[in-house]
Design a protein around this motif. Structure first.
Motif, short mmCIF file in Angstrom:
data_model
loop_
_atom_site.label_atom_id
_atom_site.label_comp_id
_atom_site.label_asym_id
_atom_site.label_seq_id
_atom_site.Cartn_x
_atom_site.Cartn_y
_atom_site.Cartn_z
N VAL A 267 46.47 48.13 37.96
CA VAL A 267 45.79 48.95 38.97
C VAL A 267 45.29 50.24 38.33
O VAL A 267 44.15 50.66 38.57
N GLU A 268 46.11 50.89 37.50
CA GLU A 268 45.69 52.12 36.83
C GLU A 268 44.50 51.85 35.91
O GLU A 268 43.58 52.67 35.81
N THR A 269 44.49 50.70 35.25
CA THR A 269 43.37 50.33 34.37
C THR A 269 42.09 50.17 35.18
O THR A 269 41.01 50.56 34.73
N SER A 270 42.21 49.61 36.37
CA SER A 270 41.02 49.38 37.20
C SER A 270 40.34 50.69 37.59
O SER A 270 39.12 50.73 37.81
N LYS A 271 41.11 51.77 37.70
CA LYS A 271 40.54 53.05 38.10
C LYS A 271 39.56 53.61 37.07
O LYS A 271 38.72 54.45 37.39
N LYS A 272 39.69 53.14 35.83
CA LYS A 272 38.85 53.64 34.75
C LYS A 272 37.60 52.79 34.56
O LYS A 272 36.83 53.03 33.62
N THR A 273 37.41 51.80 35.41
CA THR A 273 36.29 50.87 35.22
C THR A 273 35.46 50.78 36.49
O THR A 273 35.94 51.09 37.59
N VAL A 274 34.22 50.31 36.33
CA VAL A 274 33.31 50.23 37.47
C VAL A 274 32.83 48.81 37.74
O VAL A 274 32.11 48.57 38.69
N SER A 275 33.20 47.86 36.88
CA SER A 275 32.77 46.47 37.08
C SER A 275 33.88 45.55 36.61
O SER A 275 34.75 45.93 35.83
N VAL A 276 33.84 44.31 37.09
CA VAL A 276 34.87 43.34 36.70
C VAL A 276 34.78 43.02 35.21
O VAL A 276 35.80 42.78 34.56
N GLN A 277 33.56 43.07 34.64
CA GLN A 277 33.40 42.80 33.21
C GLN A 277 34.09 43.90 32.38
O GLN A 277 34.79 43.62 31.41
N GLU A 278 33.87 45.16 32.79
CA GLU A 278 34.51 46.27 32.08
C GLU A 278 36.02 46.22 32.26
O GLU A 278 36.80 46.49 31.33
N PHE A 279 36.45 45.86 33.47
CA PHE A 279 37.88 45.72 33.76
C PHE A 279 38.51 44.67 32.85
O PHE A 279 39.59 44.88 32.27
N ALA A 280 37.82 43.53 32.67
CA ALA A 280 38.34 42.46 31.81
C ALA A 280 38.47 42.94 30.37
O ALA A 280 39.47 42.64 29.70
N ARG A 281 37.48 43.69 29.89
CA ARG A 281 37.54 44.20 28.51
C ARG A 281 38.70 45.17 28.34
O ARG A 281 39.42 45.14 27.33
N CYS A 282 38.91 46.03 29.33
CA CYS A 282 40.01 46.99 29.25
C CYS A 282 41.37 46.29 29.28
O CYS A 282 42.29 46.68 28.56
N LEU A 283 41.48 45.25 30.12
CA LEU A 283 42.74 44.50 30.16
C LEU A 283 43.02 43.85 28.80
O LEU A 283 44.17 43.81 28.35
N ASP A 284 41.98 43.33 28.17
CA ASP A 284 42.16 42.72 26.85
C ASP A 284 42.67 43.73 25.82
O ASP A 284 43.50 43.40 24.98
N SER A 285 42.18 44.97 25.91
CA SER A 285 42.59 45.98 24.94
C SER A 285 43.99 46.51 25.22
O SER A 285 44.74 46.85 24.31
N VAL A 286 44.37 46.56 26.51
CA VAL A 286 45.66 47.13 26.88
C VAL A 286 46.75 46.07 26.97
O VAL A 286 47.90 46.29 26.57
N LEU A 287 46.39 44.89 27.50
CA LEU A 287 47.39 43.84 27.77
C LEU A 287 46.95 42.50 27.18
O LEU A 287 47.13 41.45 27.78
#
Length: 312
Positions: A267-287
């Motif tokens: 949820v915290e990661t989602s706050k830093k993103t504006v699209s599902v594609q960006e969210f997916a990239r951030c999840l890959d880098s963090v988790l």
């Protein structure tokens, strides 16, 4: 006509002593000292009350509790907050209220059960303690595991077919269980938490006990982190709680695990993103170690969006 000497004499002034620096009206504010956080703790099956402090993650927390009671950290299976019962709703995750009372559940009896996988799903939801032990958080009613009386919520899974899984994360254990072939028996070695007399004989719920610690957690929590120092933070707001609950439900349905701290991180990661594609990239880098499938990430993004709308 004035001489140049006279002009120079008149123009020259006696040097003045440097003025002392103005004394400030108020002394400079001293840096804010970090509050000393001391938590009370007991062994869940019964013990005197101990006090612990100075930990930044779950492993350090277990080490402090073990030191307080003269046991090995590996004896601790998991901790609950404000209740000595094996209550998965009170399970300690990544946050502790500053007034929470910590109960440590230690190793009890070891047992082995034989299971035949007659369906794809065993009916288990797995979580872990963040320090090497995966254990059963939920048993689905009517499932294969539900029909085996010896298996209980709170049991730590120590081995599958004599293969030790100590040190494995919950998602790894859930994957191993999913990949076991159908119609072929397998063995689970389980360690149940040591229980006080009023807790014996429970399966998925604990009986009422005359002793129950009632604590109000206040508005701040200690956030434990796997890397870096623990921080004192405000209690999560309505949106964060609702979004984390929805993500945790998805973790259970997709992966067979429950992990409120993992859900909160997403949820915290989602706050830093504006699209599902960006969210997916951030999840890959963090988790990245979780290797979340694309359809799961899309559902998580949608669930977080629904929570935001529901909370206004």
């Amino acid at each position: 006509m004035e001489s140049s000497a006279a002009g120079e004499a008149r123009g020259a002034e006696t040097p003045r002593a440097p003025a002392p620096p103005p004394s400030p009206s108020e002394p400079p504010a001293a840096p804010r000292a970090r509050p000393r956080l001391v938590f009370r703790t007991q062994l869940a099956h019964g013990s005197p009350t101990g006090k612990i402090e100075g930990f930044t993650n779950v492993r350090e927390l277990y080490a402090k509790i073990a030191e307080a009671f003269g046991i090995a950290p590996t004896e601790i299976l998991f901790c609950t907050l404000n209740s000595h019962k094996v209550d998965m709703q009170k399970l300690l995750g990544g946050q502790i209220g500053l007034e929470d009372f910590i109960f440590a559940h230690v190793r009890g009896e070891t047992k082995e059960v034989e299971v035949t996988k007659t369906e794809d799903a065993l009916g288990l939801t797995i979580t872990d303690n963040g320090a090497g032990y995966a254990f059963i958080k939920r048993i689905k009613e009517g499932s294969i595991i539900n029909r085996i009386e010896a298996v209980c919520v709170g049991d730590s899974i120590e081995a599958i077919n004599d293969h030790s899984i100590v040190g494995c994360r919950h998602y790894e254990v859930a994957k191993m269980l999913r990949e076991l072939p159908k119609s072929q028996p397998f063995t689970l070695r389980l360690v149940q938490p040591k229980r006080a007399f009023d807790m014996i004989g429970q399966r998925s719920r604990s009986s009422k006990s005359p002793v129950e610690v009632k604590v109000t957690s206040g508005r701040e929590t200690l956030r434990l982190r796997s890397g870096g120092a623990a921080t004192v933070e405000e209690v999560p707001g309505e949106f964060e709680e609702e979004a984390s609950r929805r993500v945790d439900d998805l973790l259970e349905s997709y992966m067979g695990i429950r992990d409120p701290e993992l859900a909160s991180t997403m949820v915290e990661t989602s706050k830093k993103t504006v699209s599902v594609q960006e969210f997916a990239r951030c999840l890959d880098s963090v988790l990245g170690e979780f290797a979340f499938p694309d359809e799961f990430v899309v559902e998580v993004w949608a669930a977080i969006g629904e929570a935001r709308e529901a909370c206004g």
